[in-house]
Design a protein around this motif. Structure first.
Motif, PDB file in Angstrom:
ATOM      1  N   GLN A 263      -0.187   3.968   0.295  1.00 30.99           N
ATOM      2  CA  GLN A 263      -0.453   3.120   1.339  1.00 30.99           C
ATOM      3  C   GLN A 263      -1.888   3.887   1.966  1.00 30.99           C
ATOM      4  N   ASP A 267      -3.661   6.406   9.749  1.00 28.49           N
ATOM      5  CA  ASP A 267      -2.903   7.178  10.825  1.00 28.49           C
ATOM      6  C   ASP A 267      -3.646   8.387  10.709  1.00 28.49           C
ATOM      7  N   GLY A 272       0.294   7.958   5.354  1.00 26.98           N
ATOM      8  CA  GLY A 272       0.625   6.609   4.999  1.00 26.98           C
ATOM      9  C   GLY A 272       1.442   6.630   3.687  1.00 26.98           C
ATOM     10  N   THR A 318      15.651   6.227   8.457  1.00 28.19           N
ATOM     11  CA  THR A 318      15.081   7.398   7.721  1.00 28.19           C
ATOM     12  C   THR A 318      16.314   8.379   7.578  1.00 28.19           C
ATOM     13  N   VAL A 467      -0.137  -2.899   4.328  1.00 32.57           N
ATOM     14  CA  VAL A 467       0.766  -2.307   5.155  1.00 32.57           C
ATOM     15  C   VAL A 467       1.703  -3.080   5.712  1.00 32.57           C
ATOM     16  N   ASP A 471       6.206  -1.902   9.242  1.00 27.94           N
ATOM     17  CA  ASP A 471       5.631  -0.597   9.712  1.00 27.94           C
ATOM     18  C   ASP A 471       4.832  -1.029  11.034  1.00 27.94           C
ATOM     19  N   ARG A 474       7.225  -1.576  13.777  1.00 20.68           N
ATOM     20  CA  ARG A 474       8.257  -0.506  14.287  1.00 20.68           C
ATOM     21  C   ARG A 474       7.686   0.327  15.632  1.00 20.68           C
ATOM     22  N   ARG A 476       7.304   2.704  18.181  1.00 19.10           N
ATOM     23  CA  ARG A 476       6.417   4.169  17.774  1.00 19.10           C
ATOM     24  C   ARG A 476       6.403   5.107  19.034  1.00 19.10           C
TER      25      ARG A 476
END
Length: 508
Positions: A263, A267, A272, A318, A467, A471, A474, A476
């Motif tokens: 990716q 960040d 990524g 996760t 991306v 993601d 999500r 954060r």
């Protein structure tokens, strides 16, 4: 007749096996083709940074670890930042100097280990971040605990904070060896004082693994307590298949097969791209922990496990949330060992439910209610359970439902918290981040020196952006971070229970 039937059955079996083998070959070929269609690898995927710490590096102190880290980041600058292609010199690329994602835009490069000393510490605390993460995720917690008088070390776990290639061949044993160096340093600085480890995700697994080791190794200091956030105690067994994909990639000479995903690196504080080896090491350390728990249970030494306070979202893509219960908490003894701490006599698991007021059950893949309800109904648990959930299905206010070990009663307490509009659950990455975090925070986010990711929600056609939309959407940050931080401070004995604050009566 019997012989004919036998020959016929053998022929059918061979045909079925041949068909299955052919189907397997086709699936493997299609999988390899699909994986190899990932974007081309960049310099940050290929760089070999040999200044990274290894278990056999021969270092004897955390100061030496920091010196090696200095050389690592000098090498990172030389072999990655100074070598990126012209096409990669974009405004959103952490490896392009001056970009919105360049870590050096911020006053402190939080990809590196940090030490927050005090003249007269009241405790020593080691902070351990997650897989593909960096010490940034532990920054706000570390600063808060340091402000309460603790000597804090936020350690950069080996393989992290530099380039994604750092996770291609790192082992969990390398990470564990670095944890030992950091714990030796904290023990020396805070001699005679309480020592704690705060671990997030893979950092939580490292914290548990170190503590289990310390129960049988006299050379290791037994900590006085563990704080675990989104702990990596159970991961999907598919992670174990990563080694076969890696081997296939080596056999075919396809470098891309060493990656689960490639990716953009947008960040500044988290990779990524995700190397297959990272998932494999996550699986291996969880298996190591299970083996240690089994051995210590048989010897009776698991009874010496210090108090654990864990925070977990009931939905987590996760780590496996129920595995935290079955693989750790259900295997612990009833009373936590350690110092005389009036604030924590039992282990405790704090679960953050989904937002029941959002009425999202009809569009959920799987409703976690079944295993959540059983948690509060079980009376044979040896630990405190606290569920943070809606006061009622038609109310977004949050109540803490707590049940003490072996108790039939569920205590309820109005927390004064409520679900923010538009949020249906927490996420794995949200727990350690406050809502005002400059990079990952929401509407209350402070001013950022660079990119802001907390409210990133681009609109357009699906399948256009590299991306994934999942993601970007999500969550954060943790809207209940203040509650969690108060619970942590009380557990560590750094503050008393605030007036009117909701703490289960068994631990208050």
């Amino acid at each position: 007749m019997i012989r004919r039937l036998w020959r016929l059955s053998n022929r059918l079996i061979r045909m079925v096996l041949s068909s299955l083998f052919g189907a397997l070959v086709v699936i493997i070929i299609l999988g390899v083709v699909q994986l190899n269609r990932q974007p081309d690898l960049s310099v940050w995927h290929k760089a070999e940074l040999d200044e990274e710490f290894r278990a056999n590096s021969g270092l004897n102190s955390f100061d030496e670890y920091l010196e090696l880290e200095d050389r690592l980041f000098e090498q990172l600058d030389r072999l990655v930042y100074q070598e990126i292609d012209e096409k990669d010199q974009r405004e959103i690329n952490r490896y392009h100097r001056g970009s919105l994602s360049d870590p050096d835009r911020w006053p402190t490069n939080w990809n590196r280990s940090f030490v927050l000393p005090v003249d007269r510490p009241v405790a020593g605390i080691l902070l351990l971040h997650g897989m593909s993460d960096s010490p940034y995720s532990m920054r706000s917690i570390g600063q808060a605990l340091h402000g309460q008088g603790a000597h804090v070390i936020g350690m950069r776990v080996p393989g992290h904070g530099q380039a994604p290639s750092g996770l291609i061949d790192i082992d969990w044993q390398d990470m564990a060896a670095a944890v030992r160096l950091a714990m030796d340093e904290i023990q020396e600085v805070a001699t005679g004082l309480p020592l704690y480890i705060v671990g997030y995700s893979n950092g939580a697994a490292l914290a548990v693994q170190y503590t289990l080791d310390s129960l049988t190794d006299d050379k290791l200091k037994v900590v006085d307590g563990l704080i675990l956030m989104s702990p990596e105690i159970g991961v999907t067994k598919l992670a174990a298949l990563a080694k076969w994909q890696e081997r296939l990639g080596h056999l075919l000479g396809l470098e891309k097969l060493a990656w689960n995903s490639i990716q953009p690196e947008y960040d500044p504080w988290k990779y990524g791209s995700f190397a297959l080896n990272a998932g494999k090491q996550a699986y291996l350390i969880t298996q190591e922990i299970q083996g240690q728990i089994t051995a210590l249970t048989k010897s009776g030494e698991l009874d010496q496990m210090p108090p654990i306070l864990a925070f977990q979202s009931v939905v987590d893509s996760t780590v496996t949330a129920p595995a935290l219960v079955h693989n750790l908490f259900d295997r612990l003894s009833a009373f936590a060992s350690g110092p005389d701490n009036p604030h924590q006599t039992h282990h405790e698991l704090v679960l953050f439910d989904i937002n029941r007021w959002a009425e999202i059950e009809p569009i959920m893949n799987e409703d976690p209610s079944a295993w959540i309800d059983s948690m509060l109904q079980k009376t044979d648990t040896k630990y405190m359970v606290t569920l943070m959930s809606n006061m009622s299905p038609d109310n977004n206010k949050i109540v803490a439902f707590s049940r003490a070990p072996g108790s039939l009663d569920v205590e309820t307490c109005d927390t004064g918290l409520s679900w923010p509009e538009g949020v249906y659950s927490l996420s794995h990455v949200a727990l350690p981040m406050p809502a005002d975090d400059p990079v990952y925070g929401g509407e209350a986010a402070g001013a950022s020196a660079g990119i802001e990711l907390g409210n990133l929600a681009l609109r357009g056609e699906k399948g256009v952006l590299r991306v994934p939309a999942a993601d970007m959407l999500r969550l954060r940050h943790n809207p209940f971070h203040g509650y969690m931080l108060h619970r942590v401070s009380v557990f560590l004995g750094l503050e008393s229970v605030p007036s009117g604050f909701c703490i289960p009566s068994d631990t208050a």
